[in-house]
Design a protein around this motif. Structure first.
Motif, PDB file in Angstrom:
ATOM      1  N   GLY A  33     -18.671   7.893  -2.596  1.00  0.00           N
ATOM      2  CA  GLY A  33     -18.938   6.278  -2.393  1.00  0.00           C
ATOM      3  C   GLY A  33     -19.966   6.121  -1.462  1.00  0.00           C
ATOM      4  O   GLY A  33     -20.756   5.217  -1.569  1.00  0.00           O
ATOM      5  N   LEU A  34     -19.817   6.879  -0.171  1.00  0.00           N
ATOM      6  CA  LEU A  34     -20.701   6.648   0.895  1.00  0.00           C
ATOM      7  C   LEU A  34     -22.194   6.930   0.465  1.00  0.00           C
ATOM      8  O   LEU A  34     -22.749   6.065   0.779  1.00  0.00           O
ATOM      9  CB  LEU A  34     -20.346   7.572   1.914  1.00  0.00           C
ATOM     10  CG  LEU A  34     -20.957   7.326   3.354  1.00  0.00           C
ATOM     11  CD1 LEU A  34     -21.128   5.687   3.786  1.00  0.00           C
ATOM     12  CD2 LEU A  34     -20.302   7.886   4.481  1.00  0.00           C
ATOM     13  N   ARG A  35     -22.276   7.877  -0.293  1.00  0.00           N
ATOM     14  CA  ARG A  35     -23.631   8.212  -0.634  1.00  0.00           C
ATOM     15  C   ARG A  35     -24.297   7.364  -1.639  1.00  0.00           C
ATOM     16  O   ARG A  35     -25.355   6.834  -1.177  1.00  0.00           O
ATOM     17  CB  ARG A  35     -23.695   9.745  -1.207  1.00  0.00           C
ATOM     18  CG  ARG A  35     -25.010  10.204  -1.571  1.00  0.00           C
ATOM     19  CD  ARG A  35     -24.791  11.603  -2.227  1.00  0.00           C
ATOM     20  NE  ARG A  35     -24.492  12.584  -1.530  1.00  0.00           N
ATOM     21  CZ  ARG A  35     -23.012  13.019  -1.618  1.00  0.00           C
ATOM     22  NH1 ARG A  35     -22.420  12.677  -2.647  1.00  0.00           N
ATOM     23  NH2 ARG A  35     -22.506  13.941  -0.805  1.00  0.00           N
ATOM     24  N   ALA A  83     -10.371   3.063  -0.599  1.00  0.00           N
ATOM     25  CA  ALA A  83      -9.815   2.056   0.315  1.00  0.00           C
ATOM     26  C   ALA A  83     -10.350   2.093   1.658  1.00  0.00           C
ATOM     27  O   ALA A  83     -10.741   1.402   2.536  1.00  0.00           O
ATOM     28  CB  ALA A  83      -8.390   1.673   0.265  1.00  0.00           C
ATOM     29  N   ASP A  84     -10.146   3.661   2.227  1.00  0.00           N
ATOM     30  CA  ASP A  84     -10.606   3.603   3.782  1.00  0.00           C
ATOM     31  C   ASP A  84     -12.070   3.607   3.814  1.00  0.00           C
ATOM     32  O   ASP A  84     -12.454   2.995   4.805  1.00  0.00           O
ATOM     33  CB  ASP A  84     -10.259   5.150   4.039  1.00  0.00           C
ATOM     34  CG  ASP A  84      -8.871   5.265   3.859  1.00  0.00           C
ATOM     35  OD1 ASP A  84      -7.893   4.630   4.407  1.00  0.00           O
ATOM     36  OD2 ASP A  84      -8.336   6.607   3.966  1.00  0.00           O
ATOM     37  N   LEU A  85     -12.866   3.900   2.931  1.00  0.00           N
ATOM     38  CA  LEU A  85     -14.320   3.554   2.913  1.00  0.00           C
ATOM     39  C   LEU A  85     -14.721   2.125   2.902  1.00  0.00           C
ATOM     40  O   LEU A  85     -15.419   1.664   3.905  1.00  0.00           O
ATOM     41  CB  LEU A  85     -15.035   4.297   1.776  1.00  0.00           C
ATOM     42  CG  LEU A  85     -16.581   3.991   1.621  1.00  0.00           C
ATOM     43  CD1 LEU A  85     -17.266   4.656   2.925  1.00  0.00           C
ATOM     44  CD2 LEU A  85     -17.102   4.689   0.303  1.00  0.00           C
ATOM     45  N   ASN A  86     -14.122   1.319   2.017  1.00  0.00           N
ATOM     46  CA  ASN A  86     -14.277   0.062   2.127  1.00  0.00           C
ATOM     47  C   ASN A  86     -13.734  -0.634   3.308  1.00  0.00           C
ATOM     48  O   ASN A  86     -14.515  -1.584   3.844  1.00  0.00           O
ATOM     49  CB  ASN A  86     -13.407  -0.665   1.136  1.00  0.00           C
ATOM     50  CG  ASN A  86     -14.067  -0.221  -0.535  1.00  0.00           C
ATOM     51  OD1 ASN A  86     -14.849   0.045  -0.749  1.00  0.00           O
ATOM     52  ND2 ASN A  86     -13.112  -0.186  -1.458  1.00  0.00           N
ATOM     53  N   THR A  87     -12.728  -0.266   3.841  1.00  0.00           N
ATOM     54  CA  THR A  87     -12.257  -0.941   5.452  1.00  0.00           C
ATOM     55  C   THR A  87     -13.192  -0.448   6.238  1.00  0.00           C
ATOM     56  O   THR A  87     -13.613  -1.423   7.190  1.00  0.00           O
ATOM     57  CB  THR A  87     -10.945  -0.488   5.724  1.00  0.00           C
ATOM     58  OG1 THR A  87      -9.978  -0.684   4.749  1.00  0.00           O
ATOM     59  CG2 THR A  87     -10.448  -0.773   7.073  1.00  0.00           C
ATOM     60  N   PRO A 108     -19.875   4.089   8.554  1.00  0.00           N
ATOM     61  CA  PRO A 108     -19.043   5.215   8.187  1.00  0.00           C
ATOM     62  C   PRO A 108     -19.953   6.233   7.924  1.00  0.00           C
ATOM     63  O   PRO A 108     -21.206   6.258   7.783  1.00  0.00           O
ATOM     64  CB  PRO A 108     -18.659   4.598   6.857  1.00  0.00           C
ATOM     65  CG  PRO A 108     -18.675   3.336   6.983  1.00  0.00           C
ATOM     66  CD  PRO A 108     -19.961   3.011   7.604  1.00  0.00           C
ATOM     67  N   ARG A 109     -19.380   7.630   8.321  1.00  0.00           N
ATOM     68  CA  ARG A 109     -20.107   8.917   8.369  1.00  0.00           C
ATOM     69  C   ARG A 109     -19.466   9.807   7.100  1.00  0.00           C
ATOM     70  O   ARG A 109     -18.260   9.614   6.844  1.00  0.00           O
ATOM     71  CB  ARG A 109     -20.086   9.731   9.675  1.00  0.00           C
ATOM     72  CG  ARG A 109     -18.772  10.234  10.024  1.00  0.00           C
ATOM     73  CD  ARG A 109     -18.737  11.056  10.917  1.00  0.00           C
ATOM     74  NE  ARG A 109     -17.207  11.477  11.488  1.00  0.00           N
ATOM     75  CZ  ARG A 109     -16.875  12.735  10.827  1.00  0.00           C
ATOM     76  NH1 ARG A 109     -17.520  13.101  10.054  1.00  0.00           N
ATOM     77  NH2 ARG A 109     -15.590  12.798  11.311  1.00  0.00           N
TER      78      ARG A 109
END
Length: 378
Positions: A33-35, A83-87, A108-109
């Protein structure tokens, strides 16, 4: 109010494998998701919405042969990783715009399998449960033995399974509880925190500094030396790294136990607690950084604040620039200078003061004055 209860887990060998698989799947979904969002930002594309991200990173990815193993773990764990990534993104954007108070949040990393802490979260949708035999039932993992140190006050809304650097597993439950005010008392106390003594109270009590890290330095030094002599990537290096992590974990556990017991005792004995609003982050940048971190002031003040709220006590913070040490608690005269090596001094009025006890008395008086002003007094 929401409280967190943490208990030690003792998974079996097969459950170790299942937990490792679940940690890895959650980490993969988070990183994918981050990528995807970073690539969209680099290419000038619109921000990928939460719903679209979930569809592409979880639903569609499960159908691809290279991500088929995502079906082997609970879908709730994967959704919570997103959900952690979105937060994290919301906190980052709020920090950039100035809506979020406090220190600036970084973007985010990517997560790594070599991170010292791995965590996954199960909500009620995952249908986790505590069995009649006292084990924690986790979907697609099994019934994990738990060391229950105290009962849960209510049904938990979620549980986070954590693996720390020392290889220990914990279950952290979030439960909803009502405030439990203690009986009213007339006790008031001012607290002066220090390094020579951990705390000096306005009633004259002096609490010594445990210095957990300093006392464990000899063992830590030996373990660090053994780690530095091992070959990178070897099994011996992994074993040595765990020994170092366990030594640090013992220090952290002892410090946490000490601050819990002391903060509970102070809250139970006093209706009002007054202390300085210390800038621990700033003090940790000085040459005293190691001692400041070893003292655990931030942990102690945080526990006092949360317990005061739960048990119906009042916690007052006075300004950090208040000259508590240089002010005579008997006549109010202000000394011109007060070097740190001066531990006791005599005022012109004839009063002889212990530096720390005098500071604690002045902190209590300043807290009373602030309370009166807040209530409309002069």
């Amino acid at each position: 109010m929401l409280l967190r209860y943490t208990f030690r887990l003792y998974p079996t060998a097969s459950q170790h494998v299942a937990l490792a698989r679940t940690f890895g799947c959650a980490r993969t979904v988070f990183n994918d998701g981050l990528r995807m969002r970073r690539e969209a930002h680099i290419n000038g594309l619109p921000y990928v919405s939460d719903g679209d991200l979930s569809k592409r990173v979880i639903t569609q990815a499960k159908k691809a042969p290279e991500r088929a193993w995502l079906c082997e773990v609970s879908a709730v764990v994967l959704q919570q990783a997103l959900a952690d990534l979105n937060t994290a993104y919301r906190n980052f954007f709020a920090s950039l715009s100035g809506k979020r108070k406090g220190p600036k949040m970084a973007a985010p990393r990517f997560r790594s399998r070599k991170d010292s802490r791995q965590a996954i979260r199960f909500t009620r949708n995952a249908r986790f449960a505590v069995t009649t035999g006292g084990k924690l039932r986790l979907p697609k993992i099994g019934d994990v033995p738990v060391r229950w140190s105290r009962p849960l006050p209510s049904e938990p809304s979620s549980v986070t399974v954590i693996k720390d650097a020392a290889g220990r597993y914990f279950a952290s439950f979030v439960v909803e509880t009502a405030a439990a005010p203690l009986p009213q008392t007339t006790g008031e106390v001012g607290i002066d925190l220090g390094l020579t003594r951990f705390a000096v109270l306005s009633d004259g009590r002096k609490i010594g500094s445990p210095r957990f890290l300093r006392r464990a330095e000899k063992k830590l030094k030996k373990a660090q030396k053994a780690l530095s002599r091992t070959t990178k990537g070897s099994n011996n290096r992994s074993k040595a790294r765990v020994k170092v992590a366990r030594a640090h974990a013992r220090v952290a556990d002892a410090r946490r136990d000490f601050t819990h017991k002391l903060s509970t005792q102070i809250i139970r004995e006093n209706q009002t607690v007054v202390m300085e609003d210390l800038c621990v982050r700033g003090l940790a940048r000085t040459r005293l950084a190691k001692s400041v971190h070893d003292a655990g002031w931030a942990m102690f003040t945080g526990m006092l604040e949360s317990k005061a709220k739960r048990y119906g006590r009042t916690l007052v913070r006075v300004d950090r620039w208040f000259p508590s040490s240089k002010l005579c608690s008997a006549c109010g005269a202000l000394a011109e200078a007060m070097p740190l090596d001066v531990r006791s001094w005599a005022c012109l009025c004839g009063a002889v003061h212990d530096r720390d006890v005098n500071a604690a008395i002045n902190i209590l008086a300043a807290g009373r004055a602030d309370s009166l002003n807040a209530c409309g007094g002069l």
